[in-house]
Design an enzyme around this catalytic site. Structure first.
Site, PDB file in Angstrom:
ATOM      1  N   SER A 184       0.856  -1.188   0.000  1.00  0.00           N
ATOM      2  CA  SER A 184       0.000   0.000   0.000  1.00  0.00           C
ATOM      3  C   SER A 184       0.891   1.237   0.000  1.00  0.00           C
ATOM      4  CB  SER A 184      -0.878   0.021   1.254  1.00  0.00           C
ATOM      5  OG  SER A 184      -1.540   1.271   1.367  1.00  0.00           O
ATOM      6  N   TYR A 196      -1.578  -0.690  10.343  1.00  0.00           N
ATOM      7  CA  TYR A 196      -1.799  -1.162   8.966  1.00  0.00           C
ATOM      8  C   TYR A 196      -0.621  -0.758   8.071  1.00  0.00           C
ATOM      9  CZ  TYR A 196      -3.789  -1.203   4.231  1.00  0.00           C
ATOM     10  OH  TYR A 196      -3.994  -1.406   2.892  1.00  0.00           O
TER      11      TYR A 196
END
Ligand code: NAP
Length: 239
Positions: free
Chosen positions: A134, A148
């Protein structure tokens, strides 16, 4: 091809495009059986339930796929979770364990089973792995979910290390780093309007579509990317 977390979002778009490009596809999912089975039927593949953070589930996923579809040549480590927006000082140990169990250990376990089957060292014929990282790995996601972001930082390092480790065994390993993409994952962070809210801050002035990420994944898996390993494609609208 195995696509983990293929029942919706980026995984579903990747499974669809993979089938169009000629792969026999296993759509892995954790809970949404109707969605996974509907998609598998549509693309002529199979749907297999497995929680990627559970070792027994992962081994069964790979065994069932090989039994039904034959030799595995491509793995897309796509299954991933976020959690509610939170500052680090408020994160529980249970939250941190789940985040790293699914996003990091799940990717390791699936890659391990893929390498055992693909590696020329073990009598296989090679293959390709794409991990879903990501843009958060670069940005850190302060105030949203630093846990995350850190799990995706681990995926970046995993991609580089595994790529070098298995290159001589006929396996290429790369990663795609999406920016803000229109999928259901943002509802999990309690922020379903996230894409609309921050899309404008990307140089391309919009959120991405799952299909735009899927095209990068399929390129990395394909022979077009035959000299590409340990690499990253940022699909972020320029962010
Ligand atoms: P999504 O729409 O929330 O879909 C997640 C998928 O993962 C679902 O199919 C879900 O299955 C599956 N899943 C969740 N936990 C699992 C587990 N323990 N075992 C097996 N499957 C599991 O997510 P997405 O937005 O498409 O994201 C896909 C990947 O791209 C993730 O790794 C995510 O971190 C990454 N990414 C997304 C964005 C974005 O903006 N959307 C940005 C950067 C990176 P069930 O529904 O059956 O539970």
């Amino acid at each position: 091809m195995i696509v983990t977390g293929g029942s919706r979002g980026i995984g579903a778009a990747t499974a669809r495009l993979g089938a169009q490009r000629g792969y026999a596809v296993c759509v892995n999912y954790r809970s949404d059986r109707p969605a996974a089975e509907k998609l598998a039927k549509e693309i002529g593949g199979i749907a297999v339930a497995a929680d990627v953070s559970h070792e027994d589930d992962v081994i069964r996923l790979f065994n069932e796929t090989e039994r039904s579809l034959g030799r595995i040549t491509a793995l897309v480590n796509n299954a991933g979770v976020v959690d509610l927006r939170s500052r680090v000082e408020d994160m529980s140990v249970e939250r941190l364990q789940r985040m790293f169990a699914v996003n990091v250990i799940g990717s390791f376990l699936c890659a391990r089973e893929a390498v055992k089957r693909m590696s020329k060292r073990h009598g296989g014929q090679g293959g390709a792995i794409v991990n879903l990282s990501s843009a958060a790995a670069r940005l850190g996601s302060p105030g949203d979910y630093v846990d995350y972001a850190a799990s995706k930082g681990a995926i970046d390092t995993f991609t580089v290390g595994l790529a070098k480790e298995v290159a001589a065994d006929g396996i290429r390993v790369n990663a795609v780093r999406p920016g803000v993409i229109h999928t259901g994952i943002h509802a999990q962070s309690g922020d379903p309007g996230r894409v609309a809210r921050i899309a404008e801050s990307a140089p391309l002035k919009r959120g991405g579509q799952p299909e735009e990420v899927a095209r990068a994944i399929l390129w990395l898996l394909s022979d077009e990317a035959s000299y590409t390993t340990g690499s990253f494609i940022d699909v972020t609208g320029g962010r």
